[in-house]
Design a protein around this motif. Sequence first.
Motif, PDB file in Angstrom:
ATOM      1  N   HIS A  49      -4.618  -5.608  -2.851  1.00  0.00           N
ATOM      2  CA  HIS A  49      -5.638  -4.557  -2.832  1.00  0.00           C
ATOM      3  C   HIS A  49      -6.510  -4.721  -1.589  1.00  0.00           C
ATOM      4  O   HIS A  49      -6.357  -3.976  -0.627  1.00  0.00           O
ATOM      5  N   GLU A  57      -7.204  -1.308   1.654  1.00  0.00           N
ATOM      6  CA  GLU A  57      -6.394  -1.271   0.444  1.00  0.00           C
ATOM      7  C   GLU A  57      -5.526  -0.024   0.355  1.00  0.00           C
ATOM      8  O   GLU A  57      -5.734   0.961   1.066  1.00  0.00           O
ATOM      9  N   ARG A  62      -6.700   2.287  -5.815  1.00  0.00           N
ATOM     10  CA  ARG A  62      -8.002   1.664  -5.590  1.00  0.00           C
ATOM     11  C   ARG A  62      -8.564   1.099  -6.893  1.00  0.00           C
ATOM     12  O   ARG A  62      -8.521   1.745  -7.942  1.00  0.00           O
ATOM     13  N   LEU A  63      -9.092  -0.100  -6.789  1.00  0.00           N
ATOM     14  CA  LEU A  63      -9.697  -0.735  -7.958  1.00  0.00           C
ATOM     15  C   LEU A  63     -11.014  -0.058  -8.294  1.00  0.00           C
ATOM     16  O   LEU A  63     -11.825   0.243  -7.407  1.00  0.00           O
ATOM     17  N   LEU A  81     -10.130 -12.479  -6.277  1.00  0.00           N
ATOM     18  CA  LEU A  81     -10.121 -11.325  -5.386  1.00  0.00           C
ATOM     19  C   LEU A  81      -9.776 -11.765  -3.970  1.00  0.00           C
ATOM     20  O   LEU A  81     -10.636 -12.268  -3.228  1.00  0.00           O
ATOM     21  N   VAL A 108     -16.099  -3.755  -5.546  1.00  0.00           N
ATOM     22  CA  VAL A 108     -15.146  -4.477  -6.389  1.00  0.00           C
ATOM     23  C   VAL A 108     -15.798  -5.704  -7.018  1.00  0.00           C
ATOM     24  O   VAL A 108     -15.678  -5.938  -8.225  1.00  0.00           O
TER      25      VAL A 108
END
Length: 347
Positions: A49, A57, A62-63, A81, A108
């Motif tokens: 990501h 990313e 997308r987170l 992460l 994030v």
Amino acid sequence: MPAMPRFPAPLRQALATLLLAGAALVPHAAMARKPASLPMATCINLGNHLDMAHGGEIQHNRLGPADFARIKAAGFDTVRLPVNWSSHSLATPPYTIDPAWFARVDQVVDGALHAGLKVILNSHNFEAINTDPVGAQPWFTAVWQQIADHYASRPRQTLWFEIENEPKDALDNANLVTTFAPALAAIRRHNPNRPVIIGGEKWSNVTSLATLNLPDDPQVWPTFHYYEPFAFTHQGATWVSPSPPQGRAYGTPADLARLPVDVQRIKAFAARTGKIPLMGETGAFESIPTDQRIAYYRSVFKTFRPLGVPICVWAYTNTFPFFDAHKGQWIPGLRGAISLPETSPKR
């Protein structure tokens, strides 16, 4: 043989009390000698990501808040992460990190923290520090100074730093502590007690633990990665050259014989350092049949969790996925293989 002296009753009672107190202290002393580990249960990597080079990313994946809520509901308590900072910072002084990139990483990190997850924030794919540890040290240190200052107000109990993913090439266990020392000092300026994770040479293979030394810092924690046997876990992986051929099953006599050897490597490291290393990555590639992936994860957890090893599986949705983003569901059987319930709701 002379008779033993008979002490007065009050003195006998005092001696008995002291003996009992001493006996009660023994378990506590033993506990003090027990190797320590990071306080986490089950972790999943948010791989592929924010660790992408140049351009960030994958836009269609997308987170966001729904991902963190889903991960938390599934039973994970921590996410790792991976972040590519080198592609989003100047390679020359003052080595400034792109503010837009920082803002995206904030989304994030804070989204995961808000969902009740712990976060391991790392530096991923900072290739210059691997190829030229001395020359890249100022850049690497300046990047970590910015990261550390930026996140200094986040809770130290739930946001941890990992100084660099998988040291390799010219960055080895002989120069690793010296290379990272300025970055660690920069982190400690405003984060004196925040956990910082360090892995060893050769992609932090389990064998790297034998010669991995740690800085004299009680909040520096060791890590290693476990993809053994590589011929099984990476079969069909297109970025590996040559790619291990597909069709290799897990559980051969050689596979099973390796496990106790690797257990002893971890025990030896814990005995030497007093710390149990984090298994920061483990996994089996998506081209492998699901039943074989399940067998692999189950074997890894059954072998290493009894040692107290925290484990972070690779990964959430990409390349070694636990969650099928196209179907919108967790891949059946994988969570059960790592001792999580299989019944959390779809999201």
